[in-house]
Design an enzyme around this catalytic site. Structure first.
Site, PDB file in Angstrom:
ATOM      1  N   LYS A  67      -0.850  -6.574  -8.283  1.00 37.78           N
ATOM      2  CA  LYS A  67      -0.838  -7.766  -7.447  1.00 37.78           C
ATOM      3  C   LYS A  67      -2.221  -8.256  -7.542  1.00 37.78           C
ATOM      4  CE  LYS A  67      -1.637 -10.127  -3.442  1.00 37.78           C
ATOM      5  NZ  LYS A  67      -2.696 -10.121  -2.755  1.00 37.78           N
ATOM      6  N   ASP A  68      -3.222  -7.444  -7.669  1.00 35.22           N
ATOM      7  CA  ASP A  68      -4.556  -7.849  -7.941  1.00 35.22           C
ATOM      8  C   ASP A  68      -4.860  -7.490  -9.377  1.00 35.22           C
ATOM      9  OD1 ASP A  68      -5.475  -8.518  -5.244  1.00 35.22           O
ATOM     10  OD2 ASP A  68      -4.719  -6.661  -4.740  1.00 35.22           O
TER      11      ASP A  68
ATOM     12  N   HIS B 245       0.927  -1.124  -0.036  1.00 37.56           N
ATOM     13  CA  HIS B 245       0.076   0.048   0.161  1.00 37.56           C
ATOM     14  C   HIS B 245       0.884   1.191  -0.029  1.00 37.56           C
ATOM     15  CE1 HIS B 245      -2.730  -2.867   2.151  1.00 37.56           C
ATOM     16  NE2 HIS B 245      -3.610  -2.678   1.127  1.00 37.56           N
TER      17      HIS B 245
END
Ligand code: AMP
Length: 287
Positions: A151-152, A37
């Protein structure tokens, strides 16, 4: 750092900044912030505009048997981390569920095809929940730029499609995955892993790295690449593989044969006990 917890106040603050000529940069998160993040926040701070970080564990993207109840929540630590990275230059939007879903809503955003692939069959309703909450966040926070993690990857492609199809006037920026030294992608869910599962979980990143290596070396046959990924995943005796795939980056359809210069996504999902881990690599085949 201003923390806002109502939709009305967030939307008013965003519109006031826009009217004053400011640009807005949004980083949507579910909290339990880690270095992944932080990489998104750093990327957002490099952009011209006021930073908004949303922290909202979105109930509608969790299935009934999924981990909504036990998903890690650490608002104090998250605010401390953001303060360190972004000092006073950010707005945090952290609404309670009743603000986002007052119980009167009947509207959902469904991204056909892209949302049905890869994780879709294993998480029915997940991408509908994601697309709906992110469309709401776009309308509430009014961003010019949105920063998301690759990542997603499926989520990234689904939301990029949604933004185009629904004419949101914003750019979506993808940030490469931040990893542990052994390759494991950072994830809030890694905290669920037992030490033994944590050791085995490295096969997930190893599998997508192997796919990238083969694709970059000119392998054109996804079937062979998938077989290689599966054999790496099989090294973890405790893993239950949900999928290992090589798909295109438009509709996320399986690729029969990788074309010269084609961009593809190698994607894996596997369960370690009750913990579901995913990893993704986007790579381009040589010409
Ligand atoms: P989450 O809080 O897990 O919903 O994730 C919020 C945002 O952070 C999403 O855009 C994720 O793709 C991104 N993200 C999560 N983990 C990582 C990571 N290891 N590296 C980069 N971005 C990440």
């Amino acid at each position: 750092m201003e923390v806002i917890d109502t939709v009305q106040a967030m939307q008013a603050a965003a519109l006031a900044r826009r009217r004053a000529g400011e640009r807005l940069v949004l980083v949507p998160t579910m909290g339990a912030l880690h270095e992944g993040h932080v990489a998104l926040v750093r990327e957002a701070l490099r952009r011209d505009g006021h930073l908004i970080v949303s922290i909202f564990v979105n109930p509608t993207q969790f299935g009934p048997s999924e981990d909504f109840g036990r998903y890690p929540r650490s608002m104090e630590a998250d605010l401390g981390r953001l303060q360190t990275v972004a000092s006073d230059t950010a707005t945090v939007f952290a609404p309670p569920p009743s603000e986002m879903y007052p119980g009167t809503e009947h509207t959902w955003v469904e991204v056909e095809q892209l949302g049905d692939r890869l994780c879709g069959p294993f998480r029915p309703g997940h991408f509908r929940g994601v697309a709906t909450v992110v469309a709401k966040l776009f309308n509430i926070c009014q961003p010019d730029v949105v920063v998301m993690g690759l990542k997603d990857a499926q989520q990234f492609f689904v939301l990029r499609r949604m933004a185009i199809d629904l004419n949101f006037a914003l750019d979506i920026v993808g940030v490469p995955t931040v990893r542990e030294p052994d390759g494991l992608a950072l994830s809030s869910r890694n905290a669920y892993l037992t030490p033994a599962q944590r050791q085995e979980a490295v096969v997930v990143s190893k599998a997508v790295f192997e796919a990238r290596r083969r694709i970059e070396e000119g392998e054109r046959r996804p079937a062979d690449i998938i077989e290689a990924m599966q054999s790496i995943l099989a090294q973890a005796r405790g893993a239950r593989v949900q999928y290992a795939e090589v798909v295109d980056t438009e509709l996320l359809q399986p690729v029969e044969r990788i074309g010269p210069g084609q961009e593809v996504l190698a994607a894996v999902a596997a369960m370690f006990g009750d913990t579901r881990l995913i990893d993704n690599i986007i790579t381009r085949a040589p010409l």
